[in-house]
Write an enzyme that holds these catalytic residues in place. Sequence first.
Site, PDB file in Angstrom:
ATOM      1  N   TYR A 164      53.724  38.698  73.815  1.00 39.82           N
ATOM      2  CA  TYR A 164      53.057  37.478  73.362  1.00 39.82           C
ATOM      3  C   TYR A 164      51.697  37.234  74.008  1.00 39.82           C
ATOM      4  O   TYR A 164      51.098  36.184  73.817  1.00 39.82           O
ATOM      5  CB  TYR A 164      53.968  36.264  73.601  1.00 39.82           C
ATOM      6  CG  TYR A 164      55.168  36.259  72.695  1.00 39.82           C
ATOM      7  CD1 TYR A 164      56.126  37.264  72.800  1.00 39.82           C
ATOM      8  CD2 TYR A 164      55.346  35.288  71.736  1.00 39.82           C
ATOM      9  CE1 TYR A 164      57.227  37.289  71.968  1.00 39.82           C
ATOM     10  CE2 TYR A 164      56.447  35.307  70.896  1.00 39.82           C
ATOM     11  CZ  TYR A 164      57.389  36.311  71.020  1.00 39.82           C
ATOM     12  OH  TYR A 164      58.474  36.328  70.193  1.00 39.82           O
ATOM     13  N   LYS A 207      66.066  45.615  77.872  1.00 40.80           N
ATOM     14  CA  LYS A 207      66.228  46.877  77.145  1.00 40.80           C
ATOM     15  C   LYS A 207      65.692  47.995  78.053  1.00 40.80           C
ATOM     16  O   LYS A 207      64.824  48.799  77.671  1.00 40.80           O
ATOM     17  CB  LYS A 207      65.454  46.790  75.810  1.00 40.80           C
ATOM     18  CG  LYS A 207      65.673  47.956  74.862  1.00 40.80           C
ATOM     19  CD  LYS A 207      66.937  47.858  74.060  1.00 40.80           C
ATOM     20  CE  LYS A 207      67.128  49.094  73.212  1.00 40.80           C
ATOM     21  NZ  LYS A 207      68.431  49.171  72.551  1.00 40.80           N
ATOM     22  N   ASP A 236      70.495  44.385  72.455  1.00 38.26           N
ATOM     23  CA  ASP A 236      71.226  44.574  71.189  1.00 38.26           C
ATOM     24  C   ASP A 236      72.702  44.237  71.365  1.00 38.26           C
ATOM     25  O   ASP A 236      73.320  43.595  70.512  1.00 38.26           O
ATOM     26  CB  ASP A 236      71.020  45.988  70.609  1.00 38.26           C
ATOM     27  CG  ASP A 236      70.968  47.077  71.663  1.00 38.26           C
ATOM     28  OD1 ASP A 236      70.888  46.741  72.849  1.00 38.26           O
ATOM     29  OD2 ASP A 236      71.026  48.260  71.307  1.00 38.26           O
ATOM     30  N   ASP A 276      62.954  34.555  72.312  1.00 34.41           N
ATOM     31  CA  ASP A 276      62.564  33.959  71.032  1.00 34.41           C
ATOM     32  C   ASP A 276      63.644  34.243  69.989  1.00 34.41           C
ATOM     33  O   ASP A 276      64.130  33.349  69.281  1.00 34.41           O
ATOM     34  CB  ASP A 276      61.221  34.590  70.610  1.00 34.41           C
ATOM     35  CG  ASP A 276      60.539  33.816  69.500  1.00 34.41           C
ATOM     36  OD1 ASP A 276      61.107  32.802  69.061  1.00 34.41           O
ATOM     37  OD2 ASP A 276      59.450  34.222  69.069  1.00 34.41           O
TER      38      ASP A 276
END
Length: 336
Positions: A129, A176, A208, A232
């Site tokens: 971002y 991740k 995930d 988010d």
Amino acid sequence: MKGDYKMYTVTLIPGDGIGPEVTKSMVKVVEATGVNIKWEEVKAGQEVIEEYNTPIPTYVIDSIKKNKVAIKGPITTPIGKGFKSVNVTLRQNLDLYVNLRPIKSFKGIKSRYENIDLVIVRENTEDLYTGIEHKIGDYGAESIKLITKPACERICEFAFKYAMDNNRKKVTGVHKANIMKLSDGLFLNTYREVASKYNIEYDDLIVDAAAMNLVLNPQNYDVMVMPNLYGDILSDLCAGLVGGLGIIPGANIGKEYAVFEAVHGSAPQIANQNIANPTAIIQSSVMMLRYLGEYDAAKKIENALEQVFLKGKNLTIDLGGRALTKEFTEEIIKYI
Ligand code: NAI
């Protein structure tokens, strides 16, 4: 009654789309508690773009810097016109490094699960971002995912401190790092370093797997801390578990300033129809009142919301009712 309370000045940004409707409702509800707030209203969003060539003129930032606390309705970011997201601008300018999103079931709101009570702590200033991107000729484009040690440290510290202060049982770090070994690896290692200083149960989870587990067994989670993008996405997923975007509040918090806002956007399809659900921004005002130290006023609103949902009368359309925003607001005020 008013004399019992301290006086505060809060920056009020109605925003656009359904923003003005839901913030008006929120102001009425907060005022019904008797708390003494002077609202300094500043305009931002679509209606000021032509005059100021930005949806977020500097007077908005100046007002928040002066008052330290703001509450805002959603603001539309025009897509493809070169404007940086309003929310990203606010978060970066005011260094609002924490995005706190409590996800709690209400009895009476139809959803897939009952008794969900978890909190997403999302890093708010970096990751994908930062807006650092460039084209690779006509062939492609590249966005930089920036993760820094100080940002990881302060968000993880916030999450563990929040868990301790609020009697939470467990913290879960989401990442991740199996794929992004350097960037998410830094987040994970920092998370573990911070965790080792606190006397609270903790674990970590690949993003995930987190998405799947949240859908299967959301009750297993308590405080979850993660980099910006995962926060988010997973906070919207969690909103879906408890009845939708119309009810989830959020707070952007930094060392000096705090900006409270609903998680949802400006919902242009239902704007100006008086049918939007103001619960999310009302719940954001509950977070704001606690931040200001007004615990009794916060509790009054929270109890009133619980009663309204339990009775199930005068609910808005998104919650299966037929009430207009105004009628729903009056129902809440009745219980305050
Ligand atoms: P959205 O949250 O505005 O709408 C998604 C869906 O949820 C729509 O079906 C909408 O009708 C419904 N919804 C949202 N809030 C509701 C409420 N309070 N009551 C009843 N139904 C509600 O998301 P979308 O459509 O992706 O974004 C629309 C605009 O909002 C975009 O321009 C986006 O940039 C902006 N946005 C602003 C945010 C902010 O200022 N914090 C956050 C997210 C989006």
